[in-house]
Design a protein around this motif. Structure first.
Motif, PDB file in Angstrom:
ATOM      1  N   VAL A 153       0.865  -1.181   0.000  1.00  0.00           N
ATOM      2  CA  VAL A 153       0.000   0.000   0.000  1.00  0.00           C
ATOM      3  C   VAL A 153       0.897   1.225   0.000  1.00  0.00           C
ATOM      4  N   LEU A 154       0.712   2.099  -1.010  1.00  0.00           N
ATOM      5  CA  LEU A 154       1.424   3.377  -1.062  1.00  0.00           C
ATOM      6  C   LEU A 154       0.465   4.454  -0.593  1.00  0.00           C
ATOM      7  N   HIS A 155       0.790   5.077   0.573  1.00  0.00           N
ATOM      8  CA  HIS A 155      -0.122   6.066   1.158  1.00  0.00           C
ATOM      9  C   HIS A 155       0.063   7.409   0.496  1.00  0.00           C
ATOM     10  N   CYS A 156      -1.068   8.098   0.291  1.00  0.00           N
ATOM     11  CA  CYS A 156      -1.034   9.435  -0.295  1.00  0.00           C
ATOM     12  C   CYS A 156      -1.091  10.500   0.807  1.00  0.00           C
ATOM     13  N   ARG A 157      -2.087  10.408   1.693  1.00  0.00           N
ATOM     14  CA  ARG A 157      -2.287  11.326   2.821  1.00  0.00           C
ATOM     15  C   ARG A 157      -2.189  12.787   2.355  1.00  0.00           C
ATOM     16  N   PRO A 158      -3.142  13.228   1.511  1.00  0.00           N
ATOM     17  CA  PRO A 158      -3.100  14.612   1.015  1.00  0.00           C
ATOM     18  C   PRO A 158      -3.427  15.604   2.139  1.00  0.00           C
ATOM     19  N   PRO A 159      -3.017  16.857   2.012  1.00  0.00           N
ATOM     20  CA  PRO A 159      -3.369  17.869   3.014  1.00  0.00           C
ATOM     21  C   PRO A 159      -4.866  18.123   3.001  1.00  0.00           C
ATOM     22  N   VAL A 160      -5.409  18.488   4.158  1.00  0.00           N
ATOM     23  CA  VAL A 160      -6.839  18.734   4.272  1.00  0.00           C
ATOM     24  C   VAL A 160      -7.157  20.050   3.583  1.00  0.00           C
ATOM     25  N   GLY A 161      -8.018  20.010   2.581  1.00  0.00           N
ATOM     26  CA  GLY A 161      -8.390  21.204   1.840  1.00  0.00           C
ATOM     27  C   GLY A 161      -9.887  21.432   1.907  1.00  0.00           C
ATOM     28  N   LEU A 162     -10.318  22.578   1.407  1.00  0.00           N
ATOM     29  CA  LEU A 162     -11.738  22.913   1.354  1.00  0.00           C
ATOM     30  C   LEU A 162     -12.043  23.401  -0.061  1.00  0.00           C
ATOM     31  N   PRO A 163     -12.823  22.644  -0.798  1.00  0.00           N
ATOM     32  CA  PRO A 163     -13.331  21.299  -0.486  1.00  0.00           C
ATOM     33  C   PRO A 163     -12.222  20.266  -0.638  1.00  0.00           C
ATOM     34  N   PRO A 164     -12.482  18.978  -0.277  1.00  0.00           N
ATOM     35  CA  PRO A 164     -11.437  17.949  -0.371  1.00  0.00           C
ATOM     36  C   PRO A 164     -10.916  17.832  -1.802  1.00  0.00           C
ATOM     37  N   PRO A 165      -9.607  17.562  -1.951  1.00  0.00           N
ATOM     38  CA  PRO A 165      -9.036  17.504  -3.313  1.00  0.00           C
ATOM     39  C   PRO A 165      -9.388  16.198  -4.025  1.00  0.00           C
ATOM     40  N   ILE A 166      -9.125  16.190  -5.341  1.00  0.00           N
ATOM     41  CA  ILE A 166      -9.256  14.992  -6.178  1.00  0.00           C
ATOM     42  C   ILE A 166      -7.868  14.377  -6.294  1.00  0.00           C
ATOM     43  N   ILE A 167      -7.746  13.052  -6.016  1.00  0.00           N
ATOM     44  CA  ILE A 167      -6.456  12.375  -5.947  1.00  0.00           C
ATOM     45  C   ILE A 167      -6.252  11.520  -7.192  1.00  0.00           C
ATOM     46  N   PHE A 168      -5.025  11.530  -7.718  1.00  0.00           N
ATOM     47  CA  PHE A 168      -4.652  10.610  -8.805  1.00  0.00           C
ATOM     48  C   PHE A 168      -3.150  10.412  -8.763  1.00  0.00           C
ATOM     49  N   TRP A 169      -2.700   9.259  -9.316  1.00  0.00           N
ATOM     50  CA  TRP A 169      -1.285   8.884  -9.317  1.00  0.00           C
ATOM     51  C   TRP A 169      -0.738   8.968 -10.736  1.00  0.00           C
ATOM     52  N   MET A 170       0.475   9.562 -10.839  1.00  0.00           N
ATOM     53  CA  MET A 170       1.146   9.671 -12.132  1.00  0.00           C
ATOM     54  C   MET A 170       2.639   9.449 -11.935  1.00  0.00           C
ATOM     55  N   ASP A 171       3.384   9.412 -13.054  1.00  0.00           N
ATOM     56  CA  ASP A 171       4.834   9.274 -12.972  1.00  0.00           C
ATOM     57  C   ASP A 171       5.489  10.611 -13.312  1.00  0.00           C
TER      58      ASP A 171
END
Length: 1312
Positions: A153-171
């Protein structure tokens, strides 16, 4: 009572329309009314901190309302804050952030109040929060080192934003990382590996967070992953393992599933009604587990359930309380399974059941405001008046609060106010404004006058009558100017005044009047309704299958109302047509040229008018030959077999029916491909049999209904080992080409059949039935060997064996051959002929000895030819005929001989080399036979009582003719046959004249020839004697055809035959028919006659018209069952077509006949032939002529001349010369021979018959020839006619042709 009905739930298409009309029932703005909030910002308002904050609040009222704001529950004085302004005539606030303000300083809860003298309305509590997009905290990320097959499992743990962000993985290259059942992203943004593989090793796993409000993307530090596999074990460990251990052991350890998220066996989830429910299960394991979802005790809701993220996420949209329950996810692989149960509870923020609505009352009226809401938990209801809790609001004796209802009684104008209903629970609240406005107003109709409504037939028609009044007016509808009030089930009357006609028809068109009345007044308005024909697609596009590069066309033919202008749009797969010139849109079709694979899809024709829209779709399937197979692979190589596998190419919408496997022998026939085998289209592997010593390459061809694909690329080559031949040559034969040799031939083995190098053949032979040894010779790779010096035609045993450098083929089988043949030596003997009848003979012979045949006996040939005919004694060219009799046959039949002829024949024996000598000629004769039918039979010169018959001798007399037999009998109109009369005629005659027949009677004739053997086949004909002149006046007689050899037969009938109807025998014809239609035409009329065979009492009709014209046929009905009809009123000099038919008999009719009327006579003005004075004059002239004739006869006897004779001599008219008495005769009788001489003088010695009468048929010119009214009762001679009429002698006429008859007036003009 009028039927009133609210908007039906079954008609959602009406809701929008009716809602628009309901809004029109609001109080008109020119009347006093409390404020109404028309627009406001959302309750949870997240703003961009870099832009100005706009908090909206719009309201209407009379007088216009004023606005004020509260912030966090206290008054917000905007005048004291230079950054805040309010828009003019509006309550909308603008907070200026871009000029130095900070958005965080204006966070809070805002509420707007709109107020005028009749009340105050308030907005929702609007929570203002600026959006946030914080940066990732600095952290040091350690590389992940994982063993192959383990989970990660690779954790992302994004910062808390308003509104919550959209997460995606890239190289690092900003390419999204591929995801699958094995690798996927969770709802929390983490990246899960069910098991890692060596290809997962990389150093740039980067998690990105996108904040939409600020349009920013934050990036986490790259994460490094290294996967250790079996290949990375150190060399020392690998050296200690045997080959079996390395290649037999599994590279990784398989594991049963384990859940990575959620953890444990159960969990809970709370979701609000109307939201989207997302449940997630991600499992580790090897092989990769498969996820399945179920709901315990129920089914997953249909149409609202979706699976995402490779079925790891269960998504249910628009959830309700019924979706609460336990949801189980099950992860399974080949080693086991694991499950997790998520208990879902659906709560609900308040939602309206009945929201309060504005209330307009007149003074003294009663009313209620109702506020009903539901939620989970149940919401509490509270009331406010003009923004103040109702408990502390000013008293109003007309109102009473009862829970969720306010009751108003006997309201007065001071009762006007705005009431707020608040429904709230722990998950939210609802706030609604509703005013009570006390007014006294007469009715108003707000719908424009004379509004035109256009509706499609059979559709609902909604006629608007938006109204206002206080008290609420009553609405009535009328049709027409003076129509009665509309009632009944065919109309629906809505509360907002709308008249609905559920199914409008053409007769619904017209003017409708809406009347609104209350106690203060009455008003009416007219609207107009037009019903249009529906638009229809009468020819819809149809499913099409077309081959690639072909052409296809879809039709879309429409029918529409003439007053509507349709537009036709074509779509492909519900989208616009490609911008391609190959797509041609016509008026009523779509054509696609040069079709390609991408044109495959659904094509829709949409027809729009201003009132309706229709569409029709059809699917286009583009088919083509399949693409060639690829990736050919050879496995399981053995000496005599191999396995070939391949991957099929695209079948191009036409299933592959079979595959054809071909091979190339690169050793013997390079570049030449041969058929090997074929397999069904579902099979992609095949076991192939191989031959030794062949360098094989294979290719595969796919076949579907369209055709064959291109061949695949060749497989790799495979060379089989050499071996001795498996088979010997086929088709071994021994046939001599000369009498002293034996030619041995065979089919050579093909290259791959040789099984090895050095292919040769061992040829062996020996004479059969002789104790000889085999003689053998080995020859090269040829296919023939010649043995010389053999006896003539003796049997030999032969065999041919294949051999190569590795040995011989199996022992071959023996075949029997023969050395060469020679011509037969002797002829058949004892040839005998037996004549069976006049056309058939049987020939016998003795067989020749087999030794003299000197070859294969093929049979005997009989040559025969006709020497001469015994009846004609004339020789002709000899044409020999040949009959072949196969095998050892000693007799044969000679058919098709000619009777009464002399023949010769001989017989020869035949072998493979040719024919032997002929036997001596044998002469034989055929006896007489019956003759063939006469070559023709013509019946000409019909008169009142005679017919002339002419015939030709038989083409094949088949002997000596002895006589002709003529039989005839009368036929009446009912097809009954009378007595049969038979006449025998000498064989040297070729014509005869039958006399003393009945007038206007049809006769049937049967005619045949005879020899001493008997009568030949007969020929039949029918003919009709002409009618009595009194009945057929004006119809010309056909002239006698000149000819020789006539016999005149006076057929003497008994008096009974003329006075008493003879006995008839009824004959039913085989089928009804009308034939022999004949015409005799004059200037303006024509006589039509015909012959009929068929049922009795037929009703005839005559159809005629101008020849070559396309006009319809004219029809004349024939009275009775007559077989003639006179057509009158014809145009002179015109060609006509005519046909005769019978009614009631399947409508059959005769073939067409064409005739032409005579040219018009210039002097013919009046038809005087029917005038009384003319008839009297003609009688006097006839009497005068009779007297002159008597005088002439007397003078002739005395040898003197009479006046007419003197005139003839004086004028010497060449046209009258044949009538001169240069031979002392009058020429009443002429032989048939003299008729052939045409206009020559009559022969000397022709005299008047002894009875001193002149027969009608012997007179060539008579007054009867000259038109109507003359009955031919005079016996004038030729001199008279030549003197007074000036008419030339008539030309002979053929068949039924007629010459035009001049009018009697013209005849008289010559001597008047």
């Amino acid at each position: 009572m009028m039927k009133k009905k609210s908007i039906p739930a079954s008609k959602p298409f009406l809701i929008l329309f009716l809602c628009q009309m309901i809004s029109a029932l609001d109080v008109p703005l020119d009347l006093s009314q409390p404020p109404t909030i028309t627009h406001q910002s959302p309750k949870d308002y997240i703003v961009d901190p870099r832009e100005n904050i706009v908090i909206q609040c719009e309201a209407k009222g009379k007088p216009p309302p004023s606005f004020s704001w509260t912030r966090n529950g206290t008054h917000f004085d905007i005048d004291k804050d230079a950054q805040v302004t309010m828009k003019p005539n509006s309550g909308t606030l603008v907070i200026n952030i871009m000029n130095g303000g900070k958005a965080e300083a204006y966070e809070g809860v805002y509420q707007c109040t709109a107020r005028n003298e009749r009340g105050a309305a308030i907005s929702n509590n609007i929570v203002i929060r600026p959006s946030r997009s914080p940066l990732w905290t600095k952290e040091k990320l350690e590389p992940h080192q994982v063993r192959e097959g383990d989970s990660l499992v690779l954790h992302c743990r994004p910062p808390v934003g308003l509104p919550p962000p959209i997460i995606f993985w890239m190289d690092n290259a900003f390419q999204r990382l591929p995801q699958s059942e094995r690798v996927s992203q969770g709802l929390n943004g983490d990246l899960y590996f069910s098991n890692v593989q060596p290809e997962d090793t990389r150093e740039d796993y980067i998690c990105y967070a996108r904040f939409n409000h600020t349009q920013t993307i934050q990036q986490k530090q790259p994460i490094s992953v290294k996967v250790f596999s079996l290949d990375s074990l150190n060399d020392t460990i690998a050296a200690n393992l045997s080959d079996t251990d390395i290649y037999g052991a599994k590279p990784v350890t398989e594991r049963q599933p384990v859940l990575l998220t959620p953890t444990g066996s159960t969990s809970t989830k709370v979701e609000l009604r109307g939201n989207v429910l997302l449940l997630e299960c991600i499992a580790a394991g090897l092989p990769t587990p498969v996820i399945r979802w179920i709901k315990e005790g129920g089914e997953l809701p249909a149409n609202r359930t979706f699976f995402e993220n490779f079925k790891k996420t269960l998504k249910i949209i628009d959830v309700s309380e019924a979706d609460s329950g336990n949801y189980k996810c099950i992860a399974r692989n080949t080693l086991g399974s694991v499950h997790h149960v998520i208990s879902v509870t659906v709560k609900a923020a308040p939602y309206w059941i009945t929201a309060p609505r504005n209330l307009v009352l007149s003074p003294g009226e009663d009313g209620t405001l109702i506020c009903r809401a539901n939620g989970n938990p149940k919401p509490s209801i509270s009331w406010l008046a003009n923004g103040v809790p109702i408990a502390i609001a000013p008293e109003d004796p007309s109102r009473k609060v009862d829970g969720d209802t306010i009751i108003f009684s006997h309201v007065q104008e001071r009762s006007s106010a705005v009431y707020q209903c608040n429904a709230s629970n722990e998950y939210g609240y609802l706030l609604a404004n509703a005013f009570v406005n006390v007014l006294a107003e007469p009715p108003r109709i707000l719908t424009p006058a004379n509004k035109l409504y256009q509706v499609i037939a059979d559709s609902p028609a909604l006629l608007d009558c938006a109204y206002f009044g206080s008290p609420k007016p009553e609405i009535e509808w009328f049709k027409g100017v003076k129509g009665s009030i509309l009632r009944g089930n065919e109309y629906v009357f809505h509360d907002n005044g709308t008249l609905e006609i559920p199914v409008a028809q053409k007769d619904s068109t017209g003017t409708y009047t809406c009347v609104a009345r209350n106690e203060l007044g009455k008003i009416q308005n007219e609207v107009h309704l037009e019903i249009k024909d529906p638009t229809m697609i009468i020819k819809q596009p149809e499913y099409k299958v077309v081959q690639r590069y072909g052409q296809v066309s879809f039709e879309c033919i429409i029918k529409h109302d003439s007053t509507l202008l349709p537009t036709v749009i074509w779509l492909k797969d519900n989208d616009e047509l490609p911008d391609d010139e190959r797509f041609l849109v016509g008026k009523d079709n779509l054509t696609i040229m040069n079709v390609t694979d991408k044109d495959d899809g659904t094509y829709t024709c949409i027809v729009n008018t201003t009132l309706d829209s229709v569409s029709a779709s059809a699917v286009l399937t583009v088919v083509a030959r399949p693409n060639p197979p690829f990736d050919l692979e050879l496995t399981g190589q053995l000496e005599r077999s191999i396995e070939l596998s391949w991957i099929p190419g695209d079948e191009n919408n036409s299933p592959i029916t079979h595959f054809v496997i071909e091979y190339e022998d690169g050793l013997h026939e390079p570049g030449v491909w041969h058929y090997q085998t074929e397999v069904p289209g579902t099979q992609t592997t095949v076991q192939l049999k191989l031959s030794p010593y062949v360098n094989y390459s294979f290719r595969v061809v796919a076949v579907n209904k369209i055709g064959r694909s291109q061949p695949s690329e060749p497989s790799e080559q495979y060379l089989t080992k050499s071996a001795s031949p498996d088979e010997n040559p086929a088709n071994v034969q021994g046939i001599g080409s000369e009498p002293d040799n034996l030619v041995i031939t065979w089919e050579s083995l093909k290259g791959f059949q040789s099984n090895g190098p050095g292919l040769q053949y061992k040829v062996s032979w020996r004479q059969k039935d002789v104790d000889d040894e085999w003689t053998s010779v080995i020859v090269a790779n040829v296919s023939k060997y010649i043995v010389s010096g053999t006896p003539t035609f003796v049997p030999y045993e032969i065999k041919v064996q294949a051999l190569n450098d590795l040995g011989y083929a199996p022992e071959p089988s023996e075949v029997i051959g023969h050395s060469g043949e020679d011509l037969p030596m002797v002829a058949p003997g004892n040839v005998q002929v037996h004549v069976i009848n006049s056309t058939l003979a049987k020939v016998h012979w003795d067989p020749v000895p087999l030794k003299t045949v000197r070859g294969h006996l093929q049979g005997y040939k009989v040559y025969y030819w006709k020497v001469q005919s015994l009846s004609r004694r004339s020789r002709r060219h000899v044409e020999k005929k040949i009959l072949t009799f196969r095998g050892n046959k000693t007799f044969g039949m000679l058919p098709g001989l000619e009777p009464y002829s002399s023949y010769k024949l001989n017989v020869r024996v035949v072998n493979g080399k040719g024919e032997g000598p002929a036997s001596p000629d044998k002469v034989f004769k055929t006896p007489e036979g019956v003759p063939s039918s006469p070559s023709y039979l013509k019946i000409t010169n019909p008169t009142l009582d005679s017919l002339t018959l002419e015939w030709g001798s038989p083409t094949h007399p088949n002997g000596v003719l002895t006589s002709y037999i003529l039989k005839f009998q009368p036929i009446n109109n009912t097809h009954e046959l009378g007595p049969l009369v038979e006449i025998r005629i000498p064989a040297n005659e070729s014509s005869l004249i039958l006399k003393n027949l009945n007038y206007s009677t049809r006769y049937k004739f049967y005619f045949n020839a005879q020899t001493s053997v008997g009568s030949g086949s007969q020929i039949t004909e029918e003919a009709v004697t002409i009618m009595d002149e009194g009945k057929m006046a004006g119809i010309l007689h056909p002239a006698v055809v000149a000819g020789k050899g006539y016999s005149e037969i006076l057929f003497a009938t008994s008096p009974v035959m003329h006075t008493v109807r003879p006995t008839f025998y009824k004959v039913q014809p085989l089928y009804p028919r009308i034939r022999n239609v004949t015409t005799a035409a004059a200037e303006t009329y024509a006589n039509i006659s015909w012959e009929y065979e068929g049922p009795d009492h037929a009703n005839f009709y005559v159809e005629y018209g101008v020849a070559g014209s396309k006009e319809d046929w004219k029809k004349e009905i024939v009275n009775g069952s007559r077989s003639f009809f006179v057509l009158k009123g014809l145009t002179p000099g015109t060609a006509y077509k005519v046909r005769v038919g019978a009614e009631g008999l399947s409508g059959f009719r005769s073939s067409e006949d064409v005739f032409e009327t005579g040219p018009a006579m210039a002097s013919r003005q009046v038809d005087i032939a029917t005038q009384g004075w003319f008839i009297g004059l003609m009688c006097a002239v006839a009497l005068l002529i009779l007297i002159l004739l008597i005088v002439c006869f007397i003078r002739r006897n005395k040898g003197g001349k009479y006046p007419v004779k003197e005139k003839e001599d004086a004028h010497a008219d060449p046209e009258i010369q044949p009538m001169k008495e240069d031979d002392g005769t009058f020429g009443e009788y002429r032989s048939l021979e003299s008729d052939a001489e045409d206009h020559k003088p009559l022969k000397k010695g022709s005299r008047t018959p002894s009875d001193r009468t002149v027969k009608k048929e012997d007179s060539d010119d008579s007054l009867v020839d000259y038109g109507e009214g003359v009955n031919g009762q005079f016996n004038e001679d030729g001199s008279f006619i030549g003197q007074y009429s000036g008419k030339k002698e008539k030309e002979p006429a053929e068949g039924n042709e007629s010459s035009e008859a001049p009018s009697p007036v013209n005849a008289m003009n010559s001597f008047v």
